[in-house]
Design an enzyme around this catalytic site. Structure first.
Site, mmCIF file in Angstrom:
data_model
loop_
_atom_site.group_PDB
_atom_site.id
_atom_site.type_symbol
_atom_site.label_atom_id
_atom_site.label_comp_id
_atom_site.label_asym_id
_atom_site.label_seq_id
_atom_site.Cartn_x
_atom_site.Cartn_y
_atom_site.Cartn_z
ATOM 1 N N GLU A 1 4.681 -9.643 16.601
ATOM 2 C CA GLU A 1 4.126 -10.111 17.863
ATOM 3 C C GLU A 1 4.646 -11.526 18.159
ATOM 4 O O GLU A 1 5.092 -11.823 19.255
ATOM 5 C CB GLU A 1 2.595 -10.096 17.783
ATOM 6 C CG GLU A 1 1.912 -10.099 19.134
ATOM 7 C CD GLU A 1 0.392 -10.144 18.978
ATOM 8 O OE1 GLU A 1 -0.275 -10.334 19.991
ATOM 9 O OE2 GLU A 1 -0.103 -9.999 17.847
ATOM 10 N N ARG B 1 0.827 -1.215 0.000
ATOM 11 C CA ARG B 1 0.000 0.000 0.000
ATOM 12 C C ARG B 1 0.856 1.258 0.000
ATOM 13 O O ARG B 1 0.449 2.297 -0.515
ATOM 14 C CB ARG B 1 -0.962 0.009 1.195
ATOM 15 C CG ARG B 1 -2.141 -0.937 1.018
ATOM 16 C CD ARG B 1 -3.122 -0.813 2.170
ATOM 17 N NE ARG B 1 -2.526 -1.249 3.429
ATOM 18 C CZ ARG B 1 -2.611 -2.486 3.915
ATOM 19 N NH1 ARG B 1 -3.289 -3.404 3.269
ATOM 20 N NH2 ARG B 1 -2.023 -2.808 5.041
#
Lengths: 171, 171
Positions: B96, B59
């Site tokens: 994470e 993006r």
């Protein structure tokens, strides 16, 4: 386009042995070459009443987004499955071995909208043909496709009969 | 930026349950909103002597390429490992669970070049911090980063201390 063509680099054995990859990153890094490509695309859609630019992930985004800005048009990303967050339509297409697919948001193109499709490379034409189908599936009108490079020995245009296709540089 | 902010759509449970994804595709589809974002980015780099726009897949390509065209600058793609065909530099960063990495062509930014980095979203800041390191690794000067959306509760700016970061819309 000779100036632009000289900025496309051959990289042998990418993505696998025996394939010579046409690397457009030197073109992108040269502001004049990049502007010439976008200018040539703009000429080819002027007067066609285009309302949306639909571009194919991810090198297509680079040319499509710049063209959308230049022409004052909305931009629509077509992506690999699972990347777009909202409701999508999907088209599969054949690869040398197996199949692949692309998706577009269902509400990204409205019925009757006149669309220009943008990608960096016309190879076998499978991805672009699937993208044309996606636009039709949601009621849009795929007017024209714009690609920087065409590998003519792969006969990609055969998959796109009856659809207007412009490429700037042919190998 | 209120006009632009209204065109960012919440999509619940994407990419996984419990996450509310900020979908920028309605913004992209609106030519006026897209032009406002690129115009705001242009204002923030004017007079800084920037020579290259470095944008992060995929993006980031959309905003970075449009900005590069508008400012008359070269464009450099930063991609996931294995996507760029030529010699690359690579930086890993923590997720994470586990790690990820990004790559840039070794010759895409010349020593001393003044670089603006572009992406759509500042979340934990891991990808952007890695991108700043990539630019430094090849001798470039990462002057400023431009992002459309900031998720301020993720404290991404902590990873970017001493680096100038501009975001247009904060959640």
């Amino acid at each position: 386009m000779e100036y632009v063509k000289k900025l496309i680099r051959d990289v042998p054995d990418f993505p696998k042995k025996g394939i010579v990859f046409k690397d457009i990153t030197p073109l992108l890094g040269d502001a004049k070459a990049f502007a010439r490509v976008i200018g040539a695309f703009a000429e080819r859609i002027e007067g066609k009443g285009i309302t949306k630019i639909v571009a194919i992930e991810s090198r297509g985004f680079i040319f499509g987004a710049a063209l959308a800005l230049k022409m004052g048009l909305g931009f629509v990303p077509v992506r690999k499955p699972g990347k777009l967050p909202y409701q999508t339509v999907r088209e599969s297409y054949a690869l040398e071995y197996g199949t692949d697919a692309i998706e577009m948001h269902r509400d990204a193109v409205q019925p009757g909208e006149r669309v220009a499709l943008v990608d960096d490379l016309l190879a076998t034409g499978g991805t672009l043909a699937a993208c044309v189908k996606l636009v039709k599936r949601v009621g849009g009108d795929p007017i024209v496709s714009l690609l920087v490079v065409e590998l003519s020995f792969l006969n990609g245009r055969q998959k796109l009969e009856g659809h207007e296709v412009h490429t700037l540089i042919t190998f």
